[in-house]
Design a protein around this motif. Structure first.
Motif, PDB file in Angstrom:
ATOM      1  N   PRO B 296       0.785  -1.204   0.085  1.00 20.22           N
ATOM      2  CA  PRO B 296       0.080  -0.181  -0.258  1.00 20.22           C
ATOM      3  C   PRO B 296       0.795   1.226   0.022  1.00 20.22           C
ATOM      4  O   PRO B 296       0.480   2.332  -0.479  1.00 20.22           O
ATOM      5  CB  PRO B 296      -0.756  -0.002   1.219  1.00 20.22           C
ATOM      6  N   ALA B 297       1.850   1.314   0.582  1.00 23.25           N
ATOM      7  CA  ALA B 297       2.810   2.427   0.830  1.00 23.25           C
ATOM      8  C   ALA B 297       3.405   2.805  -0.663  1.00 23.25           C
ATOM      9  O   ALA B 297       3.498   3.732  -1.318  1.00 23.25           O
ATOM     10  CB  ALA B 297       4.083   2.200   1.625  1.00 23.25           C
ATOM     11  N   ARG B 338      -5.852  -1.610   1.502  1.00 19.36           N
ATOM     12  CA  ARG B 338      -5.457  -1.752   2.944  1.00 19.36           C
ATOM     13  C   ARG B 338      -6.353  -2.153   3.728  1.00 19.36           C
ATOM     14  O   ARG B 338      -6.021  -3.017   4.707  1.00 19.36           O
ATOM     15  CB  ARG B 338      -5.136  -0.230   3.428  1.00 19.36           C
ATOM     16  N   ALA B 339      -7.618  -1.779   3.960  1.00 17.18           N
ATOM     17  CA  ALA B 339      -8.721  -2.417   4.713  1.00 17.18           C
ATOM     18  C   ALA B 339      -8.839  -3.882   4.455  1.00 17.18           C
ATOM     19  O   ALA B 339      -8.964  -4.582   5.526  1.00 17.18           O
ATOM     20  CB  ALA B 339      -9.768  -1.777   4.184  1.00 17.18           C
ATOM     21  N   TRP B 340      -8.742  -4.545   3.283  1.00 18.90           N
ATOM     22  CA  TRP B 340      -8.748  -5.976   2.978  1.00 18.90           C
ATOM     23  C   TRP B 340      -7.575  -6.756   3.801  1.00 18.90           C
ATOM     24  O   TRP B 340      -7.636  -7.243   4.685  1.00 18.90           O
ATOM     25  CB  TRP B 340      -8.676  -6.257   1.548  1.00 18.90           C
ATOM     26  N   LEU B 341      -6.400  -5.980   3.659  1.00 17.79           N
ATOM     27  CA  LEU B 341      -5.194  -6.442   4.409  1.00 17.79           C
ATOM     28  C   LEU B 341      -5.475  -6.484   5.841  1.00 17.79           C
ATOM     29  O   LEU B 341      -5.304  -7.529   6.461  1.00 17.79           O
ATOM     30  CB  LEU B 341      -3.780  -5.780   4.099  1.00 17.79           C
ATOM     31  N   LYS B 342      -6.041  -5.498   6.412  1.00 17.50           N
ATOM     32  CA  LYS B 342      -6.305  -5.337   7.737  1.00 17.50           C
ATOM     33  C   LYS B 342      -7.335  -6.342   8.295  1.00 17.50           C
ATOM     34  O   LYS B 342      -7.252  -6.799   9.361  1.00 17.50           O
ATOM     35  CB  LYS B 342      -6.736  -3.884   8.219  1.00 17.50           C
ATOM     36  N   LEU B 391       6.929   6.048   4.357  1.00 17.90           N
ATOM     37  CA  LEU B 391       5.425   6.052   4.501  1.00 17.90           C
ATOM     38  C   LEU B 391       4.931   4.783   5.067  1.00 17.90           C
ATOM     39  O   LEU B 391       3.723   4.726   5.575  1.00 17.90           O
ATOM     40  CB  LEU B 391       4.990   5.817   3.107  1.00 17.90           C
ATOM     41  N   CYS B 392       5.933   3.826   5.013  1.00 23.19           N
ATOM     42  CA  CYS B 392       5.439   2.547   5.968  1.00 23.19           C
ATOM     43  C   CYS B 392       5.328   2.800   7.619  1.00 23.19           C
ATOM     44  O   CYS B 392       4.868   1.837   8.163  1.00 23.19           O
ATOM     45  CB  CYS B 392       6.200   1.378   5.526  1.00 23.19           C
TER      46      CYS B 392
END
Lengths: 394, 394
Positions: B296-297, B338-342, B391-392
């Motif tokens: 994502p970053a 990002r939401a999916w990974l979370k 960014l990470c």
């Protein structure tokens, strides 16, 4: 998902001018003397055959030639090819052309490796269960038509004379060793042949997509991706036959539509192909044109077996029936498919194809249904098939 | 579409109990004496290793063993394997496990076929351009983790000691001859490892999807089909680890995500993988977890290079940003990713991964960029990569 084996080892050399690699590839896959099989005048007139021969010569590959393959390829030419292959001691079959040329080369490859025997491996009146093909000479392909997918498939379909029965053989040994795929070679195809190819590759995905197998999310999504691509790119190739990128996408789609990446883990159907083969055997029409007539009629006849699947087809492939109930969406999808075929200039009825309603009993009689029925999505009897032919007449 | 060669000859035996075919398949592909490579206790404790050994015995295949492969597989074990393979005269490598086990077996296969030499084929400080691997012993796989795709890929990644550099080798000779894929074998994976595998296979498609190549309709559609499938099936496997069908779809997706069917004809990226490899080398974290932090970053940093492509990703993979302008849709897509990974329970930041911002100079310094930059979608310098690492951290 059902258990499956998947084995697609064909080496693909894709891009402009790749036919210059033909000789190198024949050698890489063990060929020292090839039988070069091709069709009519266009491959010669365009200079392609000469370029392929030059490439063979540079690689030190010997060759003999067999031209004259016709669409709905005839068994008599296979017999001649087997005779030449055995007499000349060739160890490789090189097909330069489309599906008919490749399927002829595959049949010769079987005969040459089995002491002349090839016909008994084609399922027909006598042969009810597809027999194992013990061996075949290696086959390589220089593809000139995006359609049949035979360049990476396990299959060969031959018109068996004198009865004029179109019958298939299949097995891993028939997968070509390599396929040279230069999209430029397809640019001079007439619009009708281009359209027939589009219908054929779309049908190859349909035969896998319409399945009773559940929980096949991945291959469902892959099938839809393939079908959407064929529809998307079809308008570009029809509008501009020299659009390299559209030709390239269509050519690669034709291969992936039939190398079984879309069929892994699924019960497949193949009734439409069987129903069509009787038409192209009797009338010598183009296979893709026959499919354009048969497929929508088959869909209209069988969609009740799984309305939700046809509704999904409508929404995910043609973008129709989005807010509608499944039963409406399913019909809208079949209509959209028919409209797409029509937009390609393909026939949709027996009359447009040159077929006759009064021949239906003859078409059904020559079919030799395996186990009395045909089709994995919905099992069809002779009566069902006659009804589908009748739907093609209106 | 750019010119390409495609050659994916791995034979796939997919379904319940297919590990009983292992011995037969080793023989079919020429093996008489195998080095059986595996990881830790679970493959032994589950009885899988015993079943595989029984299958080898039934087929009359001799074998010696090398257990103890760890994630981020170490070069010291490769050295030991090469020594055993040469001493014992094995002619086949059989990997029972996931990506780390397969990649170790591939490295040993190179060493055993090249008089012990294998390290020089892994691109690193000294080796700037990937060298041709002249030969490798045949490799077969019994897969236990759906993730890396190494069961049908051309690649191997090894952690080169003592410097701890994760580096890759590649070539057609590294494609496994066969892969036995029984989804049941993946049912006992812990949720975190399952999630890491989902992130890894999704990333393999992303590395191909984000391309500067135009007119790749077919593979664009295939990439989206793959990514949508991984997202669709992920909630099922996370909710019920024993859902056979979801496990089957995910397992097959992991193979197709990396056998390059999605990459044919495209310039690929691979910057995220390079940026991640430094993390898993330094912190010994799971590769999939590192990718969840990096991808994502990377997206947030590079999306401006082709906003329309990221908007398409948002709409066609995650179904977000449908009515929005491309610039908004692109950001919505990255957020949805990002939401999916979370939702999978994966880390999203350096802190969650156990990485440290002060290590960024060290991470960048060990990277040895080929030609000073990395990435096919947007070319990244050392400064760009440092910015992505930063960014990470937020």
């Amino acid at each position: 998902m059902i258990d499956f084996n998947y084995f697609s080892p064909t080496y693909i050399a894709f891009g402009r001018g790749k036919e210059s690699r033909t000789g190198e590839l024949v050698r890489r896959f063990g060929g020292k003397k090839a039988l070069l099989v091709y069709g009519g005048g266009s491959a010669v007139a365009s200079g392609l055959i000469a370029r392929v021969e030059a490439s063979l010569g540079e690689a030190g590959v010997g060759f003999v030639e067999l031209g004259g393959v016709k669409p709905n390829p005839r068994s008599s030419l296979v017999e001649e090819g087997v005779r030449i292959a055995l007499e000349e001691g060739v160890d490789f079959l090189l097909a330069v052309g489309g599906g008919s040329v490749i399927d002829t080369a595959k049949a010769i490859a079987i005969g040459a490796a089995n002491g002349g025997e090839w016909r008994k491996f084609y399922v027909g009146r006598e042969v009810k269960v597809r027999p194992m093909i013990p061996a075949a000479l290696p086959v390589g392909v220089v593809l000139t038509i995006a359609a049949a997918g035979s360049e990476a498939s396990t299959n060969s379909v031959i018109n068996l004379e004198p009865e004029n029965l179109k019958r298939g053989a299949g097995g891993d040994v028939l997968r070509p060793k390599f396929a040279v795929m230069n999209p430029e070679l397809t640019m001079t195809l007439p619009p009708f042949q281009t359209a027939c190819g589009l219908a054929d590759m779309f049908a190859h995905v349909c035969e896998r997509y319409f399945t009773p197998t559940r929980d096949v999310t991945l291959s469902d999504n892959l099938c839809e991706a393939l079908m959407r691509t064929v529809v998307e790119e079809s308008s570009k190739v029809m509008a501009d036959p020299r659009d390299y990128q559209a030709r390239a996408n269509v050519m690669w789609a034709g291969t992936l539509a039939h190398n079984d990446i879309c069929g892994a883990g699924r019960v497949q159907d193949w009734a439409s192909h069987g129903i069509e083969h009787e038409l192209s055997a009797l009338y010598d029409c183009a296979h893709g044109a026959g499919l354009a007539v048969v497929m929508p009629a088959w869909m209209a006849y069988v969609y009740g077996a799984d309305v939700a699947r046809f509704a999904r087809f409508a929404r995910n492939v043609f973008g129709v029936g989005m807010g509608a109930p499944d039963s409406e969406a399913a019909l809208a999808g079949i209509e959209a498919f028919r409209a797409w075929l029509k937009s390609l200039g393909l026939p949709l009825t027996f009359a447009e194809l040159g077929a006759k309603e009064e021949d239906i009993p003859k078409l059904v009689a020559t079919m030799h249904l395996q186990g009395g029925t045909m089709g994995g999505f919905k099992s069809l009897t002779e009566d069902d098939i006659a009804a589908i032919y009748r739907l093609c007449c209106v």
